[in-house]
Scaffold this motif. Structure first.
Motif, PDB file in Angstrom:
ATOM      1  N   LEU A  16       2.768   4.904  -7.280  1.00 35.78           N
ATOM      2  CA  LEU A  16       1.721   4.897  -8.310  1.00 35.78           C
ATOM      3  C   LEU A  16       0.839   6.129  -8.233  1.00 35.78           C
ATOM      4  O   LEU A  16       0.539   6.765  -9.235  1.00 35.78           O
ATOM      5  CB  LEU A  16       0.855   3.636  -8.197  1.00 35.78           C
ATOM      6  N   GLU A  64       2.129   1.710  -3.412  1.00 40.12           N
ATOM      7  CA  GLU A  64       1.044   2.207  -4.266  1.00 40.12           C
ATOM      8  C   GLU A  64       0.831   3.705  -4.049  1.00 40.12           C
ATOM      9  O   GLU A  64       0.740   4.492  -4.995  1.00 40.12           O
ATOM     10  CB  GLU A  64      -0.262   1.444  -3.972  1.00 40.12           C
ATOM     11  N   TYR A 101      -1.432  -8.609  -4.483  1.00 42.34           N
ATOM     12  CA  TYR A 101      -1.524  -7.141  -4.454  1.00 42.34           C
ATOM     13  C   TYR A 101      -0.120  -6.523  -4.583  1.00 42.34           C
ATOM     14  O   TYR A 101       0.103  -5.611  -5.383  1.00 42.34           O
ATOM     15  CB  TYR A 101      -2.213  -6.713  -3.150  1.00 42.34           C
ATOM     16  N   LEU A 128      -5.646   1.446  -6.580  1.00 37.27           N
ATOM     17  CA  LEU A 128      -5.806   0.084  -7.127  1.00 37.27           C
ATOM     18  C   LEU A 128      -6.929  -0.676  -6.435  1.00 37.27           C
ATOM     19  O   LEU A 128      -7.409  -1.676  -6.934  1.00 37.27           O
ATOM     20  CB  LEU A 128      -4.517  -0.724  -6.915  1.00 37.27           C
ATOM     21  N   HIS A 147       0.829  -1.210   0.000  1.00 39.00           N
ATOM     22  CA  HIS A 147       0.000   0.000   0.000  1.00 39.00           C
ATOM     23  C   HIS A 147       0.862   1.257   0.000  1.00 39.00           C
ATOM     24  O   HIS A 147       0.572   2.238  -0.694  1.00 39.00           O
ATOM     25  CB  HIS A 147      -0.931  -0.025   1.220  1.00 39.00           C
ATOM     26  N   VAL A 206       1.063  -4.145  -7.718  1.00 41.22           N
ATOM     27  CA  VAL A 206       1.603  -2.792  -7.517  1.00 41.22           C
ATOM     28  C   VAL A 206       2.988  -2.703  -8.151  1.00 41.22           C
ATOM     29  O   VAL A 206       3.307  -1.768  -8.890  1.00 41.22           O
ATOM     30  CB  VAL A 206       1.670  -2.437  -6.010  1.00 41.22           C
TER      31      VAL A 206
END
Ligand code: AVJ
Ligand code: FE
Length: 360
Positions: A59, A55, A99, A68, A52, A103
């Motif tokens: 991202l 991300e 996950y 996401l 996370h 990512v």
């Protein structure tokens, strides 16, 4: 100026990931999901939180991508206490690994076309990538703490602290000392670099060993470390073994370390003294245990929170004590001389011991 250092950065991301996956590979789904201790998150929380964080910073912040999934509440470290994370509807192990891989695939694609604009503080020197790499490496050490608190024997058995250098004393005449981080990936709390004035002091050439600690336990001067047993053995990652006398002592609290230092007529070093000594005699440091200092965790003069207040600033004050150096579990990228770690003075699950200082 644009710098094209993408292959190195991708490599650093992949190196950190390989270390995470290697650590977790032998564990069952139950081991990954269970709350082993109220002091620590379930391993699967750390895992998905690492994804996370990547991300969020790479991202979304750098890449401008949409979320996401719906993970912002579950994996924000400030929303739920560690002790309560086991009861949350977390991603299961397979979902969490998936996950992280999703990512990462998107990040590598993003990095491929990314201009590292030095005018953007988040990108200068690849800072955001360094943030994500270090974050993952730091959580790997946190996961090792969880595994040390877990009862079942862990296989393969992680390494013990490296043997310390020979006993001796490093002496410093006092005067100006350079403090703080110049590394492009240095955290906000290591900045800005500055000078401090130090009085003359001596610092031991090595951390306090198990034998030295055991001697003061025998004399009734200090308590046993966490995981030591009265019969001279200890439990390390679920394995009972004799306590090696010449290894740096670990799993002692700040309070215990401070007591030990006073009882032997010494004191804990300030974090400034520690850093000055580590810069002048680097061969005397590293690979062993985190070392408690007498310093509270505070911002350096001119501190500015970057890139978010919750990494350092919200912990500033009298509540936490600074640890310096790095342990056998700390990646060398993190264990730089200017790196500042911190924890509550009663905590013992961290791989922390101490080094003795004296006024001259
Ligand atoms: C620097 C180890 C105290 O674990 O709370 C991980 C590191 N910050 N994710 C912590 C950290 C955000 C931090 N310590
Ligand atoms: Fe984190």
């Amino acid at each position: 100026m644009a710098v094209a250092a993408r292959p190195d950065l991708a490599l650093e991301l992949e190196r950190a990931r390989a270390r995470t996956l290697e650590l977790l590979a032998p564990l069952s789904d139950d081991d990954l999901t269970r709350q082993h201790s109220p002091l620590q998150s379930p391993l699967v929380w750390d895992l998905a939180h690492v994804g996370h964080f990547e991300e969020l910073w790479l991202l979304r912040r750098v890449g401008g991508r949409a979320p996401l999934g719906d993970h912002d509440d579950l994996y924000d470290a400030f929303r739920h206490a560690r002790s309560e994370r086991g009861a949350l509807p977390l991603l299961g192990p397979a979902q969490a690994f998936r996950y992280l891989a999703d990512v990462r695939a998107a990040v590598l694609e993003l990095l491929d076309g990314l201009e590292l604009d030095d005018a953007d503080p988040l990108l200068a020197g690849g800072f955001a990538i360094g943030l994500v790499v270090q974050h993952e490496l730091q959580h790997r050490e946190t996961m090792l703490q969880t595994l040390q608190l877990r009862e079942a024997p862990l296989s393969p058995l992680p390494p013990a602290p490296a043997a310390p250098p020979p006993a001796g004393e490093l002496r410093f005449a006092g005067g100006a000392a350079a403090i703080g981080g110049e590394h492009p990936w240095a955290y906000d709390n290591e900045r800005p670099p500055h000078e401090v004035e130090l009085a003359p002091f001596a610092l031991d050439a090595r951390p306090v060993t198990n034998a030295e600690w055991a001697e003061l336990v025998e004399a009734g001067g200090v308590e046993r470390p966490l995981f030591w047993r009265p019969d001279g053995t200890r439990v390390r990652f679920g394995h009972v073994e004799p306590i090696p006398p010449d290894e740096p002592v670990q799993h002692v609290s700040w309070h215990q370390a401070d007591t030990f230092a006073r009882r032997v007529g010494a004191r804990l070093p300030t974090e400034h003294e520690w850093e000055a000594a580590a810069r002048l005699a680097p061969e005397a440091f590293g690979g062993g245990v985190w070392e408690w200092t007498s310093s509270h965790f505070r911002g350096y003069p001119g501190f500015r929170a970057f890139p978010y207040r919750e990494y350092s600033e919200v912990f500033f004050g009298d509540g936490y004590r600074v640890l310096r150096g790095g342990s056998w579990a700390t990646d060398p990228l993190v264990a730089r001389t200017s790196f500042r770690n911190w924890d509550l003075p009663q905590r013992r699950q961290i791989f922390a011991g101490l080094r003795l200082a004296r006024d001259l």
